[in-house]
Design a protein around this motif. Structure first.
Motif, PDB file in Angstrom:
ATOM      1  N   GLN A  13      31.698  28.299 106.333  1.00 53.64           N
ATOM      2  CA  GLN A  13      30.262  28.499 106.387  1.00 53.64           C
ATOM      3  C   GLN A  13      29.933  29.898 106.902  1.00 53.64           C
ATOM      4  N   PRO A  14      28.759  30.415 106.563  1.00 55.85           N
ATOM      5  CA  PRO A  14      28.350  31.719 107.119  1.00 55.85           C
ATOM      6  C   PRO A  14      28.432  31.712 108.636  1.00 55.85           C
ATOM      7  N   GLN A  87      30.177  36.419 106.048  1.00 52.50           N
ATOM      8  CA  GLN A  87      28.932  36.312 105.315  1.00 52.50           C
ATOM      9  C   GLN A  87      29.235  36.094 103.835  1.00 52.50           C
ATOM     10  N   SER A  88      28.213  35.719 103.084  1.00 45.47           N
ATOM     11  CA  SER A  88      28.419  35.409 101.668  1.00 45.47           C
ATOM     12  C   SER A  88      29.001  36.602 100.911  1.00 45.47           C
ATOM     13  N   ASP A  89      28.642  37.813 101.305  1.00 48.16           N
ATOM     14  CA  ASP A  89      29.172  39.013 100.650  1.00 48.16           C
ATOM     15  C   ASP A  89      30.666  39.193 100.857  1.00 48.16           C
ATOM     16  N   THR A  91      32.793  36.849 100.309  1.00 50.62           N
ATOM     17  CA  THR A  91      33.484  36.001  99.342  1.00 50.62           C
ATOM     18  C   THR A  91      34.276  36.869  98.375  1.00 50.62           C
ATOM     19  N   THR A 118      36.003  31.950 100.499  1.00 51.86           N
ATOM     20  CA  THR A 118      34.675  31.609  99.989  1.00 51.86           C
ATOM     21  C   THR A 118      33.770  31.290 101.170  1.00 51.86           C
ATOM     22  N   SER A 120      30.189  29.972 102.145  1.00 49.05           N
ATOM     23  CA  SER A 120      29.046  29.264 101.569  1.00 49.05           C
ATOM     24  C   SER A 120      28.633  28.124 102.478  1.00 49.05           C
ATOM     25  N   SER A 121      27.331  27.865 102.503  1.00 51.50           N
ATOM     26  CA  SER A 121      26.844  26.730 103.278  1.00 51.50           C
ATOM     27  C   SER A 121      26.756  25.486 102.405  1.00 51.50           C
TER      28      SER A 121
END
Length: 121
Positions: A13-14, A87-89, A91, A118, A120-121
């Protein structure tokens, strides 16, 4: 032959953390600077961090500085990348690299098969 095998990726998760590992063989690991690079979906390879052979020097791309930590254990032929506050970036597929220059990407760098991270929430 040079072999680099990464592990430790996954879904997080983030804000979470992961520790990537790379076991190296086929060369004298303790004499070589190493690095981590990554490739996000649809994008090119991106240098993340590098470390000198004896761990005296480390270098980070701006996005990694303060969040990621590169380290190595020359007794075990292991390279690590601690990923914090993901953070998502972030990934991407993360690759261990035996580079010609640990401070940047190079055309003759040797990489492993990668480990997927990866976020992601």
């Amino acid at each position: 032959d040079v072999q680099l095998v990464e592990s430790g990726g996954g879904l997080v998760q983030p804000g979470g953390s992961l520790r990537l590992s790379c076991v190296a063989s086929g060369f004298t690991f303790s004499t070589v600077g190493m690095s981590w690079v990554r490739q996000a979906p649809g994008k090119g390879l991106e240098w993340v961090a590098g470390i000198s052979s004896g761990s005296n020097y480390v270098w980070y791309e701006d996005f990694a500085d303060g969040r990621f930590t590169i380290s190595r254990d020359n007794r075990k032929n292991m390279l690590y990348l601690q990923l914090n506050n993901l953070q998502s970036d972030d990934t991407a597929m993360y690759y261990c690299s035996k580079p010609s220059d640990p401070g940047r990407l190079g055309p003759t760098d040797i990489r492993g098969q990668g480990t997927q991270v990866t976020v992601s929430s």
